[in-house]
Design an enzyme around this catalytic site. Structure first.
Site, mmCIF file in Angstrom:
data_model
loop_
_atom_site.group_PDB
_atom_site.id
_atom_site.type_symbol
_atom_site.label_atom_id
_atom_site.label_comp_id
_atom_site.label_asym_id
_atom_site.label_seq_id
_atom_site.Cartn_x
_atom_site.Cartn_y
_atom_site.Cartn_z
ATOM 1 N N GLN A 1 0.825 -1.205 0.000
ATOM 2 C CA GLN A 1 0.000 0.000 0.000
ATOM 3 C C GLN A 1 0.861 1.258 0.000
ATOM 4 O O GLN A 1 2.062 1.189 0.260
ATOM 5 C CB GLN A 1 -0.902 0.007 1.247
ATOM 6 C CG GLN A 1 -0.131 -0.184 2.537
ATOM 7 C CD GLN A 1 -0.974 -0.810 3.642
ATOM 8 O OE1 GLN A 1 -2.195 -0.821 3.612
ATOM 9 N NE2 GLN A 1 -0.295 -1.391 4.629
ATOM 10 N N HIS B 1 -8.829 3.181 19.709
ATOM 11 C CA HIS B 1 -8.086 2.045 20.276
ATOM 12 C C HIS B 1 -8.714 1.564 21.588
ATOM 13 O O HIS B 1 -8.814 0.357 21.835
ATOM 14 C CB HIS B 1 -6.607 2.420 20.443
ATOM 15 C CG HIS B 1 -5.913 2.567 19.119
ATOM 16 N ND1 HIS B 1 -4.959 3.540 18.863
ATOM 17 C CD2 HIS B 1 -6.047 1.873 17.963
ATOM 18 C CE1 HIS B 1 -4.547 3.427 17.607
ATOM 19 N NE2 HIS B 1 -5.184 2.425 17.031
ATOM 20 N N ASP C 1 -8.614 -4.872 13.433
ATOM 21 C CA ASP C 1 -8.271 -3.450 13.296
ATOM 22 C C ASP C 1 -7.722 -3.233 11.889
ATOM 23 O O ASP C 1 -6.542 -2.952 11.674
ATOM 24 C CB ASP C 1 -7.226 -3.074 14.355
ATOM 25 C CG ASP C 1 -6.820 -1.607 14.250
ATOM 26 O OD1 ASP C 1 -5.775 -1.250 14.821
ATOM 27 O OD2 ASP C 1 -7.539 -0.846 13.568
ATOM 28 N N PRO D 1 -5.183 -4.133 0.421
ATOM 29 C CA PRO D 1 -4.928 -5.402 1.108
ATOM 30 C C PRO D 1 -5.987 -5.713 2.161
ATOM 31 O O PRO D 1 -6.178 -6.860 2.539
ATOM 32 C CB PRO D 1 -3.566 -5.177 1.766
ATOM 33 C CG PRO D 1 -3.432 -3.702 1.906
ATOM 34 C CD PRO D 1 -4.146 -3.116 0.712
HETATM 35 N N1 SAM Z 1 -7.946 2.521 12.520
HETATM 36 C C1 SAM Z 1 -7.709 2.347 11.187
HETATM 37 C C2 SAM Z 1 -8.959 2.370 10.401
HETATM 38 O O1 SAM Z 1 -10.010 2.112 10.944
HETATM 39 O O2 SAM Z 1 -8.914 2.706 9.243
HETATM 40 C C3 SAM Z 1 -6.910 1.076 10.978
HETATM 41 C C4 SAM Z 1 -5.612 1.182 11.428
HETATM 42 S S1 SAM Z 1 -4.509 -0.085 11.155
HETATM 43 C C5 SAM Z 1 -3.180 0.917 10.729
HETATM 44 C C6 SAM Z 1 -4.881 -0.979 9.697
HETATM 45 C C7 SAM Z 1 -3.828 -2.028 9.413
HETATM 46 O O3 SAM Z 1 -4.360 -3.142 8.715
HETATM 47 C C8 SAM Z 1 -2.670 -1.520 8.546
HETATM 48 O O4 SAM Z 1 -1.492 -1.577 9.305
HETATM 49 C C9 SAM Z 1 -2.628 -2.485 7.364
HETATM 50 O O5 SAM Z 1 -1.337 -2.751 6.906
HETATM 51 C C10 SAM Z 1 -3.275 -3.716 7.974
HETATM 52 N N2 SAM Z 1 -3.808 -4.654 6.992
HETATM 53 C C11 SAM Z 1 -4.440 -4.359 5.828
HETATM 54 N N3 SAM Z 1 -4.771 -5.498 5.175
HETATM 55 C C12 SAM Z 1 -4.336 -6.532 5.946
HETATM 56 C C13 SAM Z 1 -4.394 -7.957 5.820
HETATM 57 N N4 SAM Z 1 -4.973 -8.534 4.749
HETATM 58 N N5 SAM Z 1 -3.874 -8.710 6.807
HETATM 59 C C14 SAM Z 1 -3.297 -8.147 7.901
HETATM 60 N N6 SAM Z 1 -3.201 -6.792 8.076
HETATM 61 C C15 SAM Z 1 -3.721 -6.005 7.114
#
Ligand code: SAM
Length: 310
Positions: free
Chosen positions: A31, A62, A156, A163
């Protein structure tokens, strides 16, 4: 000021934040990631044009992701956080003294590394805690294959794009149910119901096709522009949803957990939905129930539909 950074998620309107200083910007394997300083919001993380967090208000999301499911459980021991590479949810989970193991399943190592570099106050040592296990993997695949069982699973993820799209599917939620111990709780971020009612509808329907009890709840996250933010909740145990304010207050005191947003009263109030959200949730639950009955009919008698929590 370096430049304006735009949120590009909304089709018909845009939010722009002034980047006084762009601290880090990269196209990772998964990303586009940009971290910058803003005089109002502090340090800001954006992924694929969507604001993920700011150091000024991250505590709200959180705390509500972690404490609503964990305060509802008597002695939560094992928790899985899918996504959440910034470490904020894990930080809050580790505040519960009964926790023995938190597994963080994050697809993008860069999110963890940049959190440690540019806003270490968010993970605040959570990644170094001996109870924390960090797995760099696609959450969909990992959850589908794990043999471990958890008291709570907290998804989260980012919005259902890039992704993260796979973390909003019925198949993924079915894997989560499988990885939960009996009576465990699944919580997932569920977007902005006023702007994206379809997101709330689809997750609610998936949850209702898998679990006896489904109850979305809300928080007010200032940097997620567009009204209250939804988190969805599912469990087969209805007692988790029926906890008095007095009992929640006792648990908070006994666990010695300080919060800046979550309170025992707000815990229960957060499940009170505005009518426009109820009008999305109620039919979605009914649809999920009939999906579940249809699936069972494929294999025998259906269980009667359960009413949404009043
Ligand atoms: N609070 C935020 C929101 O609601 O938009 C989310 C925060 S958190 C940073 C989201 C995380 O999900 C990112 O670090 C991203 O890399 C991770 N992520 C995205 N797709 C994923 C997947 N398929 N498996 C595991 N983690 C994933």
């Amino acid at each position: 000021m370096d430049r304006w950074v735009e949120e590009t998620f909304h089709p018909h309107w845009r939010v722009r934040m002034a980047a006084d200083e762009v601290l880090h910007e990269v196209k990772t394997e998964h990303q586009h990631l940009v971290i910058f300083r803003n005089r109002t919001w502090g340090t800001v993380l954006m992924l694929d044009g969507v604001c993920q967090l700011t150091t000024s208000d991250e505590f709200i999301y959180h705390e509500m992701m972690a404490h609503v499911p964990l305060m509802a459980l008597d002695r939560p021991k094992r928790v899985m956080v899918v996504g959440g590479g910034d470490g904020g949810v894990v930080r809050e989970v580790l505040k519960h003294p009964s926790i023995e193991r938190v597994m963080l399943v994050e697809i993008d190592r860069e999110v963890i590394d940049t959190a440690l570099t540019y806003y270490p106050e968010i993970p605040s040592g959570a990644f170094d805690d001996e109870r924390t296990v960090v797995v760099i993997a696609d959450g969909r695949k990992f959850v589908a294959e794990t043999d471990e069982r958890f008291d709570a699973i907290i998804v989260d993820s980012s919005e259902p794009i890039g992704p993260s799209a796979v973390l909003h599917t019925p198949e993924f939620f079915a894997s989560c149910k499988h990885a939960l111990r009996e009576g465990g709780i699944l919580v997932s971020q569920n977007g902005l119901p006023f702007l994206f009612p379809g997101h709330l509808r689809d997750t609610t329907r998936s949850f209702a096709s898998l679990f006896d009890h489904v109850a979305p709840y809300l928080c007010t996250q200032p940097c997620y522009f567009g009204g209250p933010f939804a988190l969805n909740w599912a469990s087969d145990e209805d007692e988790h949803l029926d906890i008095s304010v007095k009992r929640l207050a006792k648990r908070q005191e006994k666990r010695g957990i300080a919060t800046r947003y979550w309170t025992p009263i707000l815990h229960n109030a957060a499940f009170a939905l505005p009518r426009y959200a109820e009008l999305v949730v109620q039919p979605a639950i009914a649809e999920g129930r009939s999906d579940r009955a249809a699936a069972k009919n494929g294999r025998g008698n259906a269980k009667p539909a359960k009413k949404l929590r009043a």
